[in-house]
Design an enzyme around this catalytic site. Structure first.
Site, PDB file in Angstrom:
ATOM      1  N   GLU A 275      -1.740  14.490  -4.722  1.00  0.00           N
ATOM      2  CA  GLU A 275      -1.022  14.152  -4.242  1.00  0.00           C
ATOM      3  C   GLU A 275      -0.989  14.473  -2.436  1.00  0.00           C
ATOM      4  O   GLU A 275      -0.347  13.409  -2.254  1.00  0.00           O
ATOM      5  CB  GLU A 275       0.173  14.876  -4.464  1.00  0.00           C
ATOM      6  CG  GLU A 275       0.827  14.377  -6.248  1.00  0.00           C
ATOM      7  CD  GLU A 275       1.232  15.581  -6.818  1.00  0.00           C
ATOM      8  OE1 GLU A 275       0.349  16.889  -6.683  1.00  0.00           O
ATOM      9  OE2 GLU A 275       2.416  15.597  -6.674  1.00  0.00           O
TER      10      GLU A 275
ATOM     11  N   ALA B  68      -3.942  21.236  -7.479  1.00  0.00           N
ATOM     12  CA  ALA B  68      -2.654  23.191  -6.771  1.00  0.00           C
ATOM     13  C   ALA B  68      -3.790  24.458  -7.608  1.00  0.00           C
ATOM     14  O   ALA B  68      -3.978  24.506  -8.201  1.00  0.00           O
ATOM     15  CB  ALA B  68      -1.214  23.636  -6.991  1.00  0.00           C
TER      16      ALA B  68
ATOM     17  N   GLU C  82      -0.986  17.238 -14.943  1.00  0.00           N
ATOM     18  CA  GLU C  82      -0.146  18.476 -14.984  1.00  0.00           C
ATOM     19  C   GLU C  82       0.015  18.517 -16.299  1.00  0.00           C
ATOM     20  O   GLU C  82       0.533  19.793 -17.364  1.00  0.00           O
ATOM     21  CB  GLU C  82       0.546  18.134 -13.871  1.00  0.00           C
ATOM     22  CG  GLU C  82       0.783  18.598 -12.088  1.00  0.00           C
ATOM     23  CD  GLU C  82      -0.034  17.311 -11.805  1.00  0.00           C
ATOM     24  OE1 GLU C  82      -0.226  16.105 -12.247  1.00  0.00           O
ATOM     25  OE2 GLU C  82      -0.297  17.766 -10.362  1.00  0.00           O
TER      26      GLU C  82
ATOM     27  N   GLY D 219      -2.479  18.289  -6.936  1.00  0.00           N
ATOM     28  CA  GLY D 219      -1.673  18.260  -5.362  1.00  0.00           C
ATOM     29  C   GLY D 219      -2.636  18.227  -4.539  1.00  0.00           C
ATOM     30  O   GLY D 219      -2.671  17.173  -4.088  1.00  0.00           O
TER      31      GLY D 219
HETATM   32  N1  COA Z   1      -6.788  25.822  -9.202  1.00  0.00           N
HETATM   33  C1  COA Z   1      -7.238  26.810  -9.358  1.00  0.00           C
HETATM   34  N2  COA Z   1      -8.602  27.182  -9.879  1.00  0.00           N
HETATM   35  C2  COA Z   1      -9.830  25.936  -9.616  1.00  0.00           C
HETATM   36  C3  COA Z   1      -8.827  24.812  -9.740  1.00  0.00           C
HETATM   37  C4  COA Z   1      -7.404  24.739  -9.410  1.00  0.00           C
HETATM   38  N3  COA Z   1      -6.365  23.307  -9.579  1.00  0.00           N
HETATM   39  N4  COA Z   1      -9.673  23.659 -10.579  1.00  0.00           N
HETATM   40  C5  COA Z   1     -11.456  24.244 -10.332  1.00  0.00           C
HETATM   41  N5  COA Z   1     -10.471  25.733  -9.541  1.00  0.00           N
HETATM   42  C6  COA Z   1     -11.594  26.798 -10.389  1.00  0.00           C
HETATM   43  C7  COA Z   1     -12.205  27.677 -11.794  1.00  0.00           C
HETATM   44  O1  COA Z   1     -11.716  27.992 -12.064  1.00  0.00           O
HETATM   45  C8  COA Z   1     -13.561  27.935 -11.466  1.00  0.00           C
HETATM   46  O2  COA Z   1     -13.757  28.899 -10.684  1.00  0.00           O
HETATM   47  P1  COA Z   1     -14.726  30.347 -10.743  1.00  0.00           P
HETATM   48  O3  COA Z   1     -15.736  29.794 -11.427  1.00  0.00           O
HETATM   49  O4  COA Z   1     -13.825  31.396 -10.740  1.00  0.00           O
HETATM   50  O5  COA Z   1     -13.877  30.113 -13.237  1.00  0.00           O
HETATM   51  C9  COA Z   1     -14.038  26.953 -10.108  1.00  0.00           C
HETATM   52  O6  COA Z   1     -13.294  25.699  -9.674  1.00  0.00           O
HETATM   53  C10 COA Z   1     -15.101  25.318 -10.634  1.00  0.00           C
HETATM   54  O7  COA Z   1     -14.389  24.799 -11.812  1.00  0.00           O
HETATM   55  P2  COA Z   1     -14.716  24.613 -12.725  1.00  0.00           P
HETATM   56  O8  COA Z   1     -13.916  24.483 -13.861  1.00  0.00           O
HETATM   57  O9  COA Z   1     -15.999  25.465 -13.520  1.00  0.00           O
HETATM   58  O10 COA Z   1     -15.707  23.317 -12.762  1.00  0.00           O
HETATM   59  P3  COA Z   1     -16.284  22.000 -13.500  1.00  0.00           P
HETATM   60  O11 COA Z   1     -17.060  21.669 -12.923  1.00  0.00           O
HETATM   61  O12 COA Z   1     -16.832  22.535 -15.183  1.00  0.00           O
HETATM   62  O13 COA Z   1     -14.415  20.876 -14.171  1.00  0.00           O
HETATM   63  C11 COA Z   1     -12.552  20.128 -13.081  1.00  0.00           C
HETATM   64  C12 COA Z   1     -14.206  20.609 -12.669  1.00  0.00           C
HETATM   65  C13 COA Z   1     -11.684  19.564 -11.840  1.00  0.00           C
HETATM   66  C14 COA Z   1     -12.507  19.258 -13.935  1.00  0.00           C
HETATM   67  C15 COA Z   1     -12.181  21.635 -13.701  1.00  0.00           C
HETATM   68  O14 COA Z   1     -12.275  22.064 -12.721  1.00  0.00           O
HETATM   69  C16 COA Z   1     -10.473  21.086 -13.416  1.00  0.00           C
HETATM   70  O15 COA Z   1      -9.906  20.600 -14.681  1.00  0.00           O
HETATM   71  N6  COA Z   1     -10.204  21.895 -12.578  1.00  0.00           N
HETATM   72  C17 COA Z   1      -7.805  22.038 -13.147  1.00  0.00           C
HETATM   73  C18 COA Z   1      -7.409  20.497 -12.031  1.00  0.00           C
HETATM   74  C19 COA Z   1      -6.403  21.090 -12.654  1.00  0.00           C
HETATM   75  O16 COA Z   1      -5.373  20.762 -13.948  1.00  0.00           O
HETATM   76  N7  COA Z   1      -5.144  20.662 -11.445  1.00  0.00           N
HETATM   77  C20 COA Z   1      -3.941  20.181 -11.261  1.00  0.00           C
HETATM   78  C21 COA Z   1      -3.318  21.716 -11.030  1.00  0.00           C
HETATM   79  S1  COA Z   1      -1.278  21.687 -10.891  1.00  0.00           S
END
Ligand code: COA
Length: 258
Positions: free
Chosen positions: A113, A65, A133, A110
């Site tokens: 999910e 999400a 989460e 999400g």
């Molecule tokens: N919501 C909003 N933005 C998200 C996102 C999310 N769930 N997951 C990734 N993004 C965005 C990042 O903020 C970043 O945006 P920016 O370039 O404007 O800063 C972009 O997507 C790229 O992500 P980034 O974190 O730079 O990539 P990465 O390769 O370093 O890491 C992940 C990849 C997936 C490990 C990391 O993005 C992450 O942990 N995301 C969140 C996962 C999460 O907690 N999901 C559950 C949400 S309830």
């Protein structure tokens, strides 16, 4: 037609691509609303026999999400957000036409999910699955606590949820979370080739298989009863008459979904 989704229809297979690659296809309000609308299209468009959901770009299916929309939500607003996600994902699970997740990278929160709400999953070798989460002080809210237990069992599900650890595609395969792991450039073709087989079968029978399988996890239903009713109803379909006649006449059946 959609701002956050790409769609295409290829040989009666509807390919839905979540298209926010710069945000790793995170599900914001707009994506959730459009997913709801696109699934309605799958239900109601007679030219669509089955669907694939995937993510744009080589890195992510859906990374969760959209966390940027969580700030400042009240208890009631949080509950409403979960309700909306649960309703849309339930609609995917209840879809009478097969919906397959082609998981092409991160499937987190999400996104995981969403993949679990599909009827089955195929993963590319780089796919990663997780419910992170707890890192945010949250729990899964779009049906994940339930579907993860259903799919991989309580022990493994609770371990994934309380650690937030990701698992790779081969571990997901061992846990039966995905049916196949394939190289990324073969992912869509594998999904299409399985659905092409399903699309050649009797559509009403397919919908009844899905309904009966879903009943296993629905406390308000008796799955054996659903199966019995569905089996009986098949005898009133033109497709059942066609399928049995074609077998006896040693020819290929042509099904009409009637
Ligand atoms: N919501 C909003 N933005 C998200 C996102 C999310 N769930 N997951 C990734 N993004 C965005 C990042 O903020 C970043 O945006 P920016 O370039 O404007 O800063 C972009 O997507 C790229 O992500 P980034 O974190 O730079 O990539 P990465 O390769 O370093 O890491 C992940 C990849 C997936 C490990 C990391 O993005 C992450 O942990 N995301 C969140 C996962 C999460 O907690 N999901 C559950 C949400 S309830």
């Amino acid at each position: 037609m959609y701002q956050t989704l790409l769609t295409s229809l290829e040989e009666q297979i509807f390919i839905i691509t979540i298209n926010r690659p710069d945000k790793l296809n995170a599900i914001n309000n707009m994506v959730m609303s459009e997913l709801s609308a696109v699934i309605d299209e799958v239900y109601h468009n007679a030219e669509i026999r089955s669907a694939i959901i995937t993510g744009a770009g080589p890195k992510a299916f859906v990374a969760g999400a959209d966390i940027s929309e969580f700030e400042g939500l009240t208890i009631e607003e949080g509950k409403k957000l979960a309700q909306k996600g649960q309703d849309v994902f339930q609609k995917i699970e209840d879809c009478p036409k097969p919906v397959v997740a082609a998981v092409n990278g991160f499937a987190l929160g999400g996104g995981h999910e969403l993949a679990m709400a599909c009827h089955f999953r195929i993963a590319s070798e780089n796919a990663k699955f997780g419910q992170p989460e707890v890192n945010l002080g949250l729990i899964p809210g779009y049906g994940g606590t339930q579907r993860l237990v259903q799919l991989i069992g309580k022990g493994c599900a609770i371990e994934m949820m309380i650690t937030g650890n990701m698992i790779d595609a081969n571990t997901a395969l061992q846990l039966n979370l995905v049916n196949y792991v394939v190289p990324q450039n073969e992912l869509l073709n594998r999904a299409k080739s399985i659905l092409a087989i399903a699309n050649s079968k009797a559509p009403l029978a397919i919908s009844k298989c899905i309904e009966a399988a879903n009943a296993v996890f629905n406390e308000t239903k008796n799955g054996y009863q659903v199966e019995m009713t569905g089996f009986g109803e098949c005898f009133a379909t033109e497709d059942m008459k066609e399928g049995t006649a074609a077998f006896l006449e040693k020819r290929k059946a042509v099904f009409k979904g009637k």
